[in-house]
Design an enzyme around this catalytic site. Sequence first.
Site, short mmCIF file in Angstrom:
data_model
loop_
_atom_site.label_atom_id
_atom_site.label_comp_id
_atom_site.label_asym_id
_atom_site.label_seq_id
_atom_site.Cartn_x
_atom_site.Cartn_y
_atom_site.Cartn_z
CE LYS A 64 -28.51 3.60 6.05
NZ LYS A 64 -29.36 3.27 4.89
CG ASP A 107 -29.86 6.08 2.38
OD1 ASP A 107 -30.67 6.53 1.55
OD2 ASP A 107 -29.67 4.86 2.56
CG MET A 108 -29.41 12.78 7.07
SD MET A 108 -27.77 13.45 6.68
CE MET A 108 -28.18 14.82 5.61
CD GLN A 133 -32.16 12.42 9.28
OE1 GLN A 133 -31.48 13.36 9.72
NE2 GLN A 133 -31.77 11.16 9.40
NE ARG A 135 -34.81 8.85 -0.08
CZ ARG A 135 -33.79 7.99 0.03
NH1 ARG A 135 -33.21 7.77 1.19
NH2 ARG A 135 -33.34 7.36 -1.04
NE ARG A 171 -37.60 1.20 8.26
CZ ARG A 171 -36.44 1.86 8.12
NH1 ARG A 171 -35.47 1.36 7.45
NH2 ARG A 171 -36.30 3.05 8.66
CB ILE A 172 -38.40 -3.73 14.67
CG1 ILE A 172 -38.13 -4.94 13.76
CG2 ILE A 172 -39.07 -4.18 15.95
CD1 ILE A 172 -39.31 -5.81 13.54
CD GLU A 229 -39.42 3.29 10.41
OE1 GLU A 229 -38.35 3.82 10.14
OE2 GLU A 229 -40.01 2.51 9.64
#
Length: 307
Positions: free
Chosen positions: A97, A134-135, A163, A184, A289-290, A292
């Site tokens: 990042k 990473d973006m 994204q 990606r 992650r939570i 999502e």
Amino acid sequence: MLRRPLLAAARSTRCRQLIEHAPFASALIERFVAGQNLAEALPAISALAQDRLVTLDHLGEDVTDAETAEDTVQAYTQLLAELDRTGLAERVEVSVKLSALGQALPQDGERIALANARRICAAAQDAGTTVTLDMEDHTTTDSTLDIHAKLRADYPWVGAVVQSYLRRTEQDCRDLAAAGARVRLCKGAYDEPASVAYRNQQDVDRSYVRCARVLMQGSAYPMIATHDPRLIGITQALAVESGRGLEDFEFQMLYGVRDTEQRRLAAAGNRMRVYVPYGQEWYGYYMRRIAERPANLAFFLRSLVTR
Ligand code: FDA
């Protein structure tokens, strides 16, 4: 409904302090984070590398001083030396990042991040592996793509992330495909305003398909980063339609998410890469992650009350 408050909490220092120092923290994160240091993470990385490719993220973001950015460079160079020493570099690359390398520093942030990223790319080249940038949120997109283009002049294998929730991304895919970059494609994990991003899931998915088509039909190397079964099926069809073989693109998923599907795709001959985070700065990553998936929130809340 909960996504926005959870993403706001992901950037709150107060929430970070509360959760990061909670006694149950390490048990909580082990599903999504391979370890709090490299030694802890290495067994999981070696096991995954048996049948999958890996991209390793030394956790950290939003660095506000040059010393911490320097620590990040040191962590990555040590990691790359270790990958070289253990022979893992053949199947394991790194994800970085730029905000952890100083991109947001008030004085010369972009120049510092570029110089730091160059040092990581040089170490990756020595180890015989690659780097993907990473973006992060949309305020960094131009700067990140600009740094990516500059790095590619010397290290053409550096990957970018786009994204599909951003309205601009289809055009970015055209530019990156024309340049023949490793790209990606993900949906996007930050809370973005409607002025720049699609806010409806169907629109994000439709954009994902348009972007995947551009990448598959151009000369990019597409890295299809999603757990979404529908999008995986559609991108497989797009690859066939574009005359790509299984070696000409890859799938990517996160550590701890849909492990059975990861193994199934790898066993079917697909290039399957797992994004594996490790380190102590897990809070922001964990909260995204939570956000999502409600089921992950239930797991998180259960851990709070049962400990
Ligand atoms: P979606 O969220 O619609 O989920 C589809 C299905 O996948 C769900 O129904 C569920 O079954 C499963 N699933 C998804 N997320 C889950 C989770 N957390 N836990 C359990 N199951 C889950 N974002 C970004 O902004 N910048 C970046 O650089 C990256 N990098 C990146 C690398 C890789 C390898 C991946 C896979 C993802 C990213 N992301 C990212 C995150 C990405 O933008 C997105 O937030 C998540 O991948 C979730 O979106 P899906 O495409 O999986 O679809």
